[in-house]
Design a protein around this motif. Structure first.
Motif, PDB file in Angstrom:
ATOM      1  N   SER A 127       0.853  -1.186   0.000  1.00 20.81           N
ATOM      2  CA  SER A 127       0.000   0.000   0.000  1.00 20.81           C
ATOM      3  C   SER A 127       0.889   1.236   0.000  1.00 20.81           C
ATOM      4  N   THR A 128       0.637   2.124  -0.962  1.00 23.99           N
ATOM      5  CA  THR A 128       1.352   3.398  -1.037  1.00 23.99           C
ATOM      6  C   THR A 128       0.334   4.532  -1.001  1.00 23.99           C
ATOM      7  N   ILE A 129       0.479   5.435  -0.049  1.00 25.03           N
ATOM      8  CA  ILE A 129      -0.445   6.560   0.108  1.00 25.03           C
ATOM      9  C   ILE A 129       0.365   7.846   0.171  1.00 25.03           C
ATOM     10  N   ASP A 135      -6.948  18.301   4.524  1.00 21.83           N
ATOM     11  CA  ASP A 135      -8.106  17.550   5.005  1.00 21.83           C
ATOM     12  C   ASP A 135      -8.487  16.391   4.081  1.00 21.83           C
ATOM     13  N   ASN A 136      -7.513  15.601   3.664  1.00 18.34           N
ATOM     14  CA  ASN A 136      -7.790  14.394   2.888  1.00 18.34           C
ATOM     15  C   ASN A 136      -7.812  13.171   3.794  1.00 18.34           C
ATOM     16  N   PHE A 137      -8.582  12.151   3.389  1.00 17.07           N
ATOM     17  CA  PHE A 137      -8.761  10.950   4.192  1.00 17.07           C
ATOM     18  C   PHE A 137      -8.618   9.716   3.312  1.00 17.07           C
ATOM     19  N   ALA A 138      -7.825   8.746   3.751  1.00 15.14           N
ATOM     20  CA  ALA A 138      -7.656   7.493   3.014  1.00 15.14           C
ATOM     21  C   ALA A 138      -7.775   6.323   3.974  1.00 15.14           C
ATOM     22  N   ASP A 139      -8.589   5.345   3.588  1.00 17.73           N
ATOM     23  CA  ASP A 139      -8.793   4.129   4.374  1.00 17.73           C
ATOM     24  C   ASP A 139      -8.507   2.936   3.468  1.00 17.73           C
ATOM     25  N   VAL A 140      -7.508   2.121   3.812  1.00 15.54           N
ATOM     26  CA  VAL A 140      -7.145   0.953   3.012  1.00 15.54           C
ATOM     27  C   VAL A 140      -7.189  -0.281   3.909  1.00 15.54           C
ATOM     28  N   PHE A 141      -7.922  -1.299   3.442  1.00 20.62           N
ATOM     29  CA  PHE A 141      -8.041  -2.566   4.163  1.00 20.62           C
ATOM     30  C   PHE A 141      -7.669  -3.687   3.210  1.00 20.62           C
ATOM     31  N   GLN A 142      -6.567  -4.366   3.475  1.00 16.71           N
ATOM     32  CA  GLN A 142      -6.082  -5.458   2.623  1.00 16.71           C
ATOM     33  C   GLN A 142      -6.049  -6.747   3.440  1.00 16.71           C
ATOM     34  N   GLU A 143      -7.022  -7.620   3.179  1.00 17.66           N
ATOM     35  CA  GLU A 143      -7.080  -8.894   3.883  1.00 17.66           C
ATOM     36  C   GLU A 143      -6.628 -10.043   2.983  1.00 17.66           C
ATOM     37  N   GLY A 144      -6.740  -9.862   1.672  1.00 18.09           N
ATOM     38  CA  GLY A 144      -6.302 -10.897   0.756  1.00 18.09           C
ATOM     39  C   GLY A 144      -4.792 -10.890   0.581  1.00 18.09           C
ATOM     40  N   ASP A 145      -4.317 -11.686  -0.375  1.00 17.83           N
ATOM     41  CA  ASP A 145      -2.882 -11.827  -0.623  1.00 17.83           C
ATOM     42  C   ASP A 145      -2.495 -11.172  -1.950  1.00 17.83           C
ATOM     43  N   ASP A 146      -1.256 -10.676  -2.004  1.00 21.04           N
ATOM     44  CA  ASP A 146      -0.661 -10.165  -3.245  1.00 21.04           C
ATOM     45  C   ASP A 146      -1.462  -9.016  -3.852  1.00 21.04           C
ATOM     46  N   ASN A 147      -2.033  -8.179  -3.017  1.00 18.49           N
ATOM     47  CA  ASN A 147      -2.779  -7.020  -3.496  1.00 18.49           C
ATOM     48  C   ASN A 147      -1.891  -5.776  -3.530  1.00 18.49           C
ATOM     49  N   ILE A 148      -2.254  -4.848  -4.423  1.00 15.82           N
ATOM     50  CA  ILE A 148      -1.509  -3.597  -4.575  1.00 15.82           C
ATOM     51  C   ILE A 148      -2.500  -2.438  -4.549  1.00 15.82           C
ATOM     52  N   SER A 149      -2.239  -1.462  -3.697  1.00 13.45           N
ATOM     53  CA  SER A 149      -3.068  -0.257  -3.625  1.00 13.45           C
ATOM     54  C   SER A 149      -2.178   0.971  -3.668  1.00 13.45           C
ATOM     55  N   ASN A 150      -2.459   1.869  -4.620  1.00 12.17           N
ATOM     56  CA  ASN A 150      -1.720   3.125  -4.740  1.00 12.17           C
ATOM     57  C   ASN A 150      -2.711   4.289  -4.689  1.00 12.17           C
ATOM     58  N   ILE A 151      -2.447   5.253  -3.815  1.00 10.83           N
ATOM     59  CA  ILE A 151      -3.339   6.404  -3.633  1.00 10.83           C
ATOM     60  C   ILE A 151      -2.534   7.688  -3.672  1.00 10.83           C
ATOM     61  N   ILE A 152      -3.040   8.675  -4.430  1.00  7.01           N
ATOM     62  CA  ILE A 152      -2.484  10.026  -4.442  1.00  7.01           C
ATOM     63  C   ILE A 152      -3.622  11.010  -4.204  1.00  7.01           C
ATOM     64  N   GLN A 153      -3.495  11.830  -3.167  1.00 14.62           N
ATOM     65  CA  GLN A 153      -4.459  12.891  -2.881  1.00 14.62           C
ATOM     66  C   GLN A 153      -3.697  14.207  -2.743  1.00 14.62           C
ATOM     67  N   SER A 154      -3.933  15.125  -3.671  1.00 20.07           N
ATOM     68  CA  SER A 154      -3.131  16.347  -3.678  1.00 20.07           C
ATOM     69  C   SER A 154      -3.958  17.620  -3.545  1.00 20.07           C
ATOM     70  N   GLU A 155      -5.256  17.480  -3.297  1.00 19.38           N
ATOM     71  CA  GLU A 155      -6.079  18.683  -3.162  1.00 19.38           C
ATOM     72  C   GLU A 155      -6.765  18.725  -1.796  1.00 19.38           C
ATOM     73  N   GLU A 156      -8.047  19.021  -1.755  1.00 22.62           N
ATOM     74  CA  GLU A 156      -8.732  19.299  -0.489  1.00 22.62           C
ATOM     75  C   GLU A 156      -9.986  18.462  -0.346  1.00 22.62           C
ATOM     76  N   ASP A 157     -10.211  17.955   0.887  1.00 20.72           N
ATOM     77  CA  ASP A 157     -11.452  17.253   1.246  1.00 20.72           C
ATOM     78  C   ASP A 157     -11.718  16.036   0.375  1.00 20.72           C
ATOM     79  N   GLY A 158     -10.678  15.315   0.025  1.00 27.31           N
ATOM     80  CA  GLY A 158     -10.849  14.067  -0.705  1.00 27.31           C
ATOM     81  C   GLY A 158     -11.035  12.895   0.242  1.00 27.31           C
ATOM     82  N   THR A 159     -11.826  11.915  -0.185  1.00 19.07           N
ATOM     83  CA  THR A 159     -12.074  10.710   0.608  1.00 19.07           C
ATOM     84  C   THR A 159     -11.872   9.482  -0.269  1.00 19.07           C
ATOM     85  N   ILE A 160     -11.084   8.538   0.191  1.00 16.46           N
ATOM     86  CA  ILE A 160     -10.852   7.292  -0.536  1.00 16.46           C
ATOM     87  C   ILE A 160     -10.979   6.126   0.434  1.00 16.46           C
ATOM     88  N   ASP A 161     -11.780   5.128   0.051  1.00 15.60           N
ATOM     89  CA  ASP A 161     -11.960   3.913   0.849  1.00 15.60           C
ATOM     90  C   ASP A 161     -11.701   2.720  -0.056  1.00 15.60           C
TER      91      ASP A 161
END
Length: 399
Positions: A127-129, A135-161
């Protein structure tokens, strides 16, 4: 974000799967603090240790909490979990929990009041955040195997789940240029790929991939507001490509809605929406079908309020449907319960309606409406039938 925080924190319940024990191996923790009024808490456990955490905290009034407790199942490099956090700015918060094995997380925060909730409970996930802005928010939940998550938040009031409970899934989500964007991505199937780029304001993206080997791509363009996209892929090997708003354009492309539901296999959906107030809904429960909405709206300032609707139902197999709506207040409905049928519709006027029903096999329909306030209805129930309707043809036509 209170509700989302509550949901994200439920993911920490995966810790109950583990039985805490003393670390027998060599875990490592490196902490550097150069800011003011900040805290760092690191807890490392597991039967064999091997956890590595690095925190570089130059932010003020910020917090980092890291929990690492792996079990060295299938780990060959001697490292159980690796966590790296870099905080600058003010009012940042990171809560990272790694219960699985051989997981890697990298969090970078630089701005004001960023928040990250991260849980990794599987094996060999990353996981790369990267958060900048406010005021950005990121929630990452990885329970499986061999998963890849990439997140970029560069502005205001963004939400990622992001929830990845399947295996070998990949997601890349970017929120930039404009503010108040929301993305919810769930990958409970395996071998899925999803890419989301939100450059609009108040954009919403909801993506669910419960099948396997699916791909989805969504772009919400930068000169636009209130775009809404929903993608559901419960079948296998399906593809969705949606663009809402002309990226880098000069015309406001607002309030467009696109919804795609692929419960069948090997289907393709392609949607391009420009201008304003356009709606596309696609349902593909059959197999090997394709829908292409080539141009819903013309992207011209003089006709920015397009108000076009397009609806597609493909419950049969091997069907093709396309729609091009550069006009205004147009409506296209295509129903293809048959097989190997083809439908093309073009609306360049105003207030035109097209209704296509293809229940046969190898039937073809082509509709072109250049005038205004026309209605065309085509029903095909035979084999290898052809219907062509020009600008002012009226309903109904049954073949």
């Amino acid at each position: 974000f209170s509700q989302m925080k509550k949901t994200a924190l439920l993911g920490v319940s995966i810790i109950a799967l583990a039985t805490a024990g003393p670390a027998l191996g060599q875990s490592q923790s490196t902490i550097t603090q150069t800011g003011d009024n900040s805290t760092v808490t690191v807890t490392q456990g597991g039967p064999d240790g091997g956890n590595v955490s690095t925190v570089d905290q130059s932010a003020d009034n910020s917090n980092v909490t890291i929990n690492q407790e792996g079990f060295d199942v299938g780990v060959v490099d001697g490292l159980t979990n690796t966590s790296t956090v870099t905080q600058a700015g003010d009012g940042q918060d990171v809560q990272s929990t790694q219960v699985g094995d051989d997981n890697v997380s990298l969090v970078t925060q630089d701005g004001v009041e960023m928040e990250v909730l991260l849980v990794q409970g599987g094996v060999n996930s990353s996981s790369t955040i990267n958060q900048t802005g406010t005021d950005n928010f990121a929630d990452v939940f990885q329970e499986g195997d061999d998963n890849i998550s990439n997140i970029i938040q560069s502005e205001e009031d963004g939400t990622i789940d992001v929830d990845q409970t399947g295996d070998r899934n990949t997601s890349a989500i970017t929120q930039e240029i404009r503010i108040d964007n929301d993305t919810v991505l769930t990958q409970s199937g395996s071998d899925n790929t999803s890419t989301v780029i939100q450059r609009a304001s108040d954009g919403t993206a909801t993506i669910t991939q419960s099948g396997d080997f699916n791909t989805s791509t969504l772009l919400q363009g930068d000169v636009s507001d209130d775009q809404d996209a929903t993608i559901v892929q419960s079948g296998d090997r399906n593809s969705v490509d949606i663009q809402q708003g002309v990226d880098g354009g000069s015309v406001l492309d607002n309030d467009n809605i696109a919804s795609v539901d692929q419960s069948g296999d090997d289907n393709v959906a392609f949607v391009r929406q420009s201008s304003e107030l356009n709606l596309t809904q696609i349902s593909q429960s059959g197999d090997r079908n394709e829908v292409r909405v080539e141009d819903q709206g013309d992207g011209l300032a003089s006709t920015s309020n397009q108000n076009n609707d397009a609806f597609f139902i493909q419950s049969g197999d091997d069907n093709f449907a396309s729609a091009n709506q550069p006009g205004q207040d147009g409506r296209i409905e295509v129903n293809q319960p048959g097989a190997n049928n083809s439908s093309t519709s073009f609306q360049d006027g105003a207030g035109n309606d097209v209704i296509i029903n293809q229940n046969g096999v190898f039937d073809t329909s082509a509709t072109n409406q250049d005038g205004d306030n026309n209605t065309a209805t085509v029903t095909q129930e035979g084999i290898e039938l052809y219907a062509s309707l020009a600008s002012n043809t009226l309903s109904p036509i049954t073949i």
